[in-house]
Design a protein around this motif. Structure first.
Motif, PDB file in Angstrom:
ATOM      1  N   ALA B  49       0.829  -1.210   0.000  1.00  0.00           N
ATOM      2  CA  ALA B  49       0.000   0.000   0.000  1.00  0.00           C
ATOM      3  C   ALA B  49       0.861   1.257   0.000  1.00  0.00           C
ATOM      4  O   ALA B  49       0.581   2.216  -0.715  1.00  0.00           O
ATOM      5  CB  ALA B  49      -0.935  -0.003   1.207  1.00  0.00           C
ATOM      6  N   LEU B  50       1.912   1.256   0.804  1.00  0.00           N
ATOM      7  CA  LEU B  50       2.706   2.481   0.952  1.00  0.00           C
ATOM      8  C   LEU B  50       3.912   2.525   0.013  1.00  0.00           C
ATOM      9  O   LEU B  50       4.617   3.541  -0.048  1.00  0.00           O
ATOM     10  CB  LEU B  50       3.181   2.618   2.400  1.00  0.00           C
ATOM     11  CG  LEU B  50       2.072   2.660   3.474  1.00  0.00           C
ATOM     12  CD1 LEU B  50       2.678   2.741   4.860  1.00  0.00           C
ATOM     13  CD2 LEU B  50       1.129   3.834   3.231  1.00  0.00           C
ATOM     14  N   GLY B  51       4.152   1.423  -0.679  1.00  0.00           N
ATOM     15  CA  GLY B  51       5.293   1.396  -1.591  1.00  0.00           C
ATOM     16  C   GLY B  51       6.626   1.502  -0.878  1.00  0.00           C
ATOM     17  O   GLY B  51       7.531   2.214  -1.303  1.00  0.00           O
ATOM     18  N   ILE B  52       6.774   0.784   0.226  1.00  0.00           N
ATOM     19  CA  ILE B  52       8.039   0.792   0.963  1.00  0.00           C
ATOM     20  C   ILE B  52       8.510  -0.642   1.182  1.00  0.00           C
ATOM     21  O   ILE B  52       7.750  -1.586   0.975  1.00  0.00           O
ATOM     22  CB  ILE B  52       7.915   1.501   2.327  1.00  0.00           C
ATOM     23  CG1 ILE B  52       6.872   0.806   3.196  1.00  0.00           C
ATOM     24  CG2 ILE B  52       7.567   2.969   2.123  1.00  0.00           C
ATOM     25  CD1 ILE B  52       6.684   1.469   4.549  1.00  0.00           C
ATOM     26  N   SER B  53       9.780  -0.774   1.559  1.00  0.00           N
ATOM     27  CA  SER B  53      10.358  -2.115   1.647  1.00  0.00           C
ATOM     28  C   SER B  53       9.811  -2.899   2.835  1.00  0.00           C
ATOM     29  O   SER B  53       9.364  -2.327   3.833  1.00  0.00           O
ATOM     30  CB  SER B  53      11.867  -2.008   1.791  1.00  0.00           C
ATOM     31  OG  SER B  53      12.189  -1.626   3.110  1.00  0.00           O
ATOM     32  N   ARG B  54       9.894  -4.203   2.682  1.00  0.00           N
ATOM     33  CA  ARG B  54       9.426  -5.102   3.729  1.00  0.00           C
ATOM     34  C   ARG B  54      10.176  -4.870   5.035  1.00  0.00           C
ATOM     35  O   ARG B  54       9.583  -4.887   6.125  1.00  0.00           O
ATOM     36  CB  ARG B  54       9.613  -6.533   3.245  1.00  0.00           C
ATOM     37  CG  ARG B  54       9.002  -7.594   4.081  1.00  0.00           C
ATOM     38  CD  ARG B  54       7.501  -7.387   4.217  1.00  0.00           C
ATOM     39  NE  ARG B  54       6.960  -8.338   5.191  1.00  0.00           N
ATOM     40  CZ  ARG B  54       7.302  -8.390   6.465  1.00  0.00           C
ATOM     41  NH1 ARG B  54       8.186  -7.546   6.939  1.00  0.00           N
ATOM     42  NH2 ARG B  54       6.776  -9.292   7.268  1.00  0.00           N
TER      43      ARG B  54
END
Lengths: 180, 180
Positions: B49-54
């Motif tokens: 959803a936020l387009g950030i890394s795991r």
DNA sequence: ACCAATTTTCAGAAATTTCTGAAATTATAA
DNA sequence: TTATAATTTCAGAAATTTCTGAAAATTGGT
């Protein structure tokens, strides 16, 4: 660094705390230094005491003035600017609180307002509902704070000391009123 | 980013606000997303959803849990961790306030305490006096906050609505008591 | 108007914070 | 026990914030 030893540890601490209070390390140190020093200080004295550049001091003072936490005080026979805290410790604390309110709460409230306006469609969606809850909570808080902010330090201190005891006073009021 | 459009602008805003509230941008966004989403979310959904890394999500969730703002909720038939807000909006707000108190006020109070202890000599110096003023103000505030914090949301809401009106109630109480 | 003192500005350097992603660890189920 | 799924860690990269110091702007006195 060349801070008077009796205030060094607090000045350093307040610098470290700085970011949590909304400004950076050197601004925090400058503020603590000015508050704890009886004499008005000029920019060179501050730069020397804290071991930071003259430019940094200039920016920091601008920041502290934008928060209305310090003011200049002319010194007869010297054209440098000398700085003092802009009020009592109590007034400074109130000033920090209202400035933080302005920076931390108001923008969020304004986003929520427009968000809740432009979405007549989704009135009942879960997210809309939650945003309204947050909005109402912030409004309640701001109303309370504005109100409180007008009180005299004396009354406010009384109120703080009373704490939740206010609840009991409210009960008592009701009982007394219904008796009469 | 792949946030539901009806909450996107608030989530983004709360991220920008993040640092002012004591956490970083992505932690702020994660918190807003979790609060505004009805269903429990797992780490992959948040990352997507936020387009950030795991990895970033993992660290952010750890942070939000250390603030006690989110909790896991097991989903039958799925061994991933699913996250929910840890209470109502009201409870979350109180939680943020007490956590910030712990991080912003307590350390300063503790520095002041020891500073005021180890300096019997300078009892009357200007700086000592100011430090005591700050100390007393923080103690007053903390005492009030602890007290308030125990109240039920209902009573607390009443109190907030009343605002400085409490002053009037106190006056009234005095008048009623002296009449009787 | 000129000069000297003082303050401000701001480009680039330094420091700090945040983020990524692959590897290590932990948990679960067969 | 082994295989698989899920999470955490953390070294280095990227982004952001803070700081310096020299140059520009401003101020005040003569």
């Amino acid at each position: 660094m060349n801070i008077p030893p009796d205030i060094e540890s607090f000045v350093v601490h307040f610098g470290e705390m700085g970011s949590r209070w909304g400004f950076n390390r050197t601004v925090g140190q400058m503020f603590a230094l000015i508050v704890l020093t009886e004499e008005a200080l000029n920019a060179d004295q501050i730069a020397d005491a804290l071991g930071i550049s003259r430019g940094n001091v200039s920016m920091g003072l601008k920041e502290l003035q934008s928060w209305r936490l310090v003011r200049t005080q002319p010194q007869p026979g010297d054209r440098k600017d000398y700085f003092r805290p802009n009020g009592t410790v109590w007034e400074l604390a109130m000033q920090v609180l209202s400035e933080r309110r302005k920076r931390e709460v108001d923008p969020t409230l304004s986003v929520l307002r427009s968000e809740l306006m432009n979405s007549q469609d989704e009135q009942n969606s879960y997210s809309h509902q939650k945003m309204r809850e947050i909005h109402d909570l912030l409004e309640l808080f701001i109303g309370w704070f504005d109100d409180i902010h007008k009180m005299s330090p004396e009354n406010l201190k009384t109120l703080l000391k009373l704490g939740s005891g206010v609840g009991k006073v409210l009960d008592m009021k009701d009982r007394l009123l219904t008796k009469n």
